[in-house]
Motif scaffolding. Structure first.
Motif, PDB file in Angstrom:
ATOM      1  N   ASP A 104       0.719  -1.135  -0.061  1.00  0.00           N
ATOM      2  CA  ASP A 104       0.095   0.024  -0.172  1.00  0.00           C
ATOM      3  C   ASP A 104       0.850   1.473  -0.009  1.00  0.00           C
ATOM      4  O   ASP A 104       0.295   2.307  -0.458  1.00  0.00           O
ATOM      5  CB  ASP A 104      -0.818  -0.077   1.187  1.00  0.00           C
ATOM      6  N   MET A 105       1.888   1.064   0.616  1.00  0.00           N
ATOM      7  CA  MET A 105       2.939   2.439   0.506  1.00  0.00           C
ATOM      8  C   MET A 105       3.095   2.827  -0.908  1.00  0.00           C
ATOM      9  O   MET A 105       3.002   4.170  -1.177  1.00  0.00           O
ATOM     10  CB  MET A 105       4.272   1.996   1.447  1.00  0.00           C
ATOM     11  N   GLY A 110      -1.470   4.119   1.933  1.00  0.00           N
ATOM     12  CA  GLY A 110      -0.858   4.132   3.390  1.00  0.00           C
ATOM     13  C   GLY A 110       0.034   3.072   3.696  1.00  0.00           C
ATOM     14  O   GLY A 110       0.757   2.767   2.745  1.00  0.00           O
ATOM     15  N   PRO A 111       0.200   2.575   5.087  1.00  0.00           N
ATOM     16  CA  PRO A 111       1.213   1.566   5.394  1.00  0.00           C
ATOM     17  C   PRO A 111       0.918   0.385   4.765  1.00  0.00           C
ATOM     18  O   PRO A 111      -0.295  -0.064   4.330  1.00  0.00           O
ATOM     19  CB  PRO A 111       1.048   1.622   6.804  1.00  0.00           C
ATOM     20  N   ASP A 112       2.046  -0.564   4.246  1.00  0.00           N
ATOM     21  CA  ASP A 112       1.961  -1.761   3.933  1.00  0.00           C
ATOM     22  C   ASP A 112       1.135  -2.559   4.943  1.00  0.00           C
ATOM     23  O   ASP A 112       1.382  -2.597   5.994  1.00  0.00           O
ATOM     24  CB  ASP A 112       3.212  -2.426   3.765  1.00  0.00           C
ATOM     25  N   GLU A 129      -0.032  -4.257  10.352  1.00  0.00           N
ATOM     26  CA  GLU A 129       0.666  -3.270   9.602  1.00  0.00           C
ATOM     27  C   GLU A 129       2.189  -3.551   9.550  1.00  0.00           C
ATOM     28  O   GLU A 129       2.761  -3.996  10.649  1.00  0.00           O
ATOM     29  CB  GLU A 129       0.496  -1.884  10.365  1.00  0.00           C
ATOM     30  N   ASP A 131       6.221  -2.295   8.739  1.00  0.00           N
ATOM     31  CA  ASP A 131       6.984  -1.088   8.501  1.00  0.00           C
ATOM     32  C   ASP A 131       7.861  -1.144   7.102  1.00  0.00           C
ATOM     33  O   ASP A 131       9.010  -1.166   7.196  1.00  0.00           O
ATOM     34  CB  ASP A 131       7.868  -0.862  10.016  1.00  0.00           C
ATOM     35  N   THR A 132       7.146  -1.476   6.141  1.00  0.00           N
ATOM     36  CA  THR A 132       8.245  -1.512   4.941  1.00  0.00           C
ATOM     37  C   THR A 132       7.360  -0.684   3.924  1.00  0.00           C
ATOM     38  O   THR A 132       6.451  -0.199   4.032  1.00  0.00           O
ATOM     39  CB  THR A 132       7.939  -3.142   4.477  1.00  0.00           C
ATOM     40  N   SER A 133       8.160  -0.575   2.891  1.00  0.00           N
ATOM     41  CA  SER A 133       7.576   0.199   1.651  1.00  0.00           C
ATOM     42  C   SER A 133       8.137  -0.626   0.468  1.00  0.00           C
ATOM     43  O   SER A 133       9.010  -0.406  -0.433  1.00  0.00           O
ATOM     44  CB  SER A 133       8.626   1.510   1.512  1.00  0.00           C
ATOM     45  N   GLU A 154      11.964  -4.386  -1.426  1.00  0.00           N
ATOM     46  CA  GLU A 154      12.009  -2.924  -1.284  1.00  0.00           C
ATOM     47  C   GLU A 154      12.831  -2.235  -2.381  1.00  0.00           C
ATOM     48  O   GLU A 154      13.179  -1.107  -2.119  1.00  0.00           O
ATOM     49  CB  GLU A 154      12.242  -2.357   0.075  1.00  0.00           C
TER      50      GLU A 154
END
Length: 306
Positions: A104-105, A110-112, A129, A131-133, A154
């Motif tokens: 999703d990032m 929004g956040p992954d 949730e 903490d990745t992109s 990433e």
């Protein structure tokens, strides 16, 4: 041993059962026609088989035999970004759950997220949730039938590897400490995982439980007479004591790749390995001394050592 493998060919998700003593060209056990005008990004099927699922950039669909659409999970709000985000999915070992990675990032939503759906009706039963992109993710089932390993890519920022388990309506999320290693494979007993450095300088083998490095082999150990080599993000376990590592190079402007065997008991490279693969990623090791490649039409072919 892995029970099935799948291919997306000619608008169909084809499921092939892997039987212990059957080699050569595999015949499909089940075929799921896909009725979608959107590009199929990722697909999976239950071991049954009774269900298949696929992702597009905007949704996840679950289908039955014959291609009947059972339900759709939309990735909302709909992203206006056309590239850089590929949703992934995988069924649980028993086929009751569908795990979904939402990038999703990158999709500007929004956040992954990591989401678990109930397969019989598409109901969301758990969300975590991240903490990745990430751009995409790769799932692997642990042989205990409970845990899932997955790798979030990433891009130039590296990769993250997680071990997860569903407990009721909660996803227990265990991130490994690295952000610069890519998940390649898992042994049949679930004790070791194989990773490649994001910079492609080495291959390592870790304890699944702790993440501790049990063995690491630098790229220079494979073809020391050559310069400019890298370890590619492919390969895997042919057995509990034997791994296949892919080495990439370039000669006179032409790129090439060689598969190499590694004795995991000693950490010693054992020379090149003939995989019969069409390209560097057309290699699916099964951990029991066999592996799968594809013929010219994309159909799976199983090979055996010796």
């Amino acid at each position: 041993m892995k029970q099935i493998t799948t291919r997306y060919l000619d608008g169909e998700i084809r499921v092939y059962r892997i039987l212990r003593n059957v080699d050569g060209l595999l015949q499909p056990l089940a075929i799921y026609p896909v009725q979608s005008t959107n590009k199929i990004m990722n697909h999976t099927a239950t071991h049954g088989p009774s269900r298949a699922a696929y992702t597009t950039r905007h949704s996840v669909a679950c289908i039955g035999l014959g291609g009947t659409l059972l339900w759709t999970y939309n990735l909302e709000p709909r992203s206006t970004r056309r590239h850089g985000h590929i949703p992934s999915c995988m069924f649980s070992h028993d086929g009751d759950l569908l795990w979904i990675y939402r990038p999703d990032m990158m999709a500007d939503r929004g956040p992954d997220l990591l989401v678990v759906l109930r397969v019989d009706n598409g109901e969301v039963i758990a969300t975590a949730e991240l903490d990745t992109s990430g751009h995409s993710a790769q799932f692997m089932q642990h042989p205990d039938g409970q845990h899932i390993l997955f790798n979030v890519g990433e891009g130039q920022d590296g990769a993250r590897i997680f071990r997860v388990k569903l407990s009721g309506s909660t996803i227990n999320l265990h991130p490994y400490e690295w952000d610069d290693r890519c998940l390649i494979d898992l042994t049949l007993d679930g004790q070791l995982l194989m990773t490649v450095d994001h910079g492609q300088a080495d291959v390592s083998f870790h304890s699944v439980a702790s993440g501790e490095v049990m063995l690491s082999v630098p790229v220079t150990a494979f073809e020391p007479q050559s310069d400019g080599l890298s370890v590619d993000w492919s390969g895997g376990f042919l057995g509990s004591d034997l791994a296949i590592v892919t080495i990439m190079g370039e000669t006179d402007g032409q790129e090439w790749y060689h598969f190499h065997k590694v004795d995991l008991r000693t950490g010693t490279p054992m020379g090149r390995f003939e995989s019969h693969s069409r390209d560097v990623y057309d290699f699916e090791p099964l951990g029991d001394g066999t592996w799968i490649t594809s013929d010219s039409a994309g159909n799976p072919v199983r090979h055996r050592i010796g």
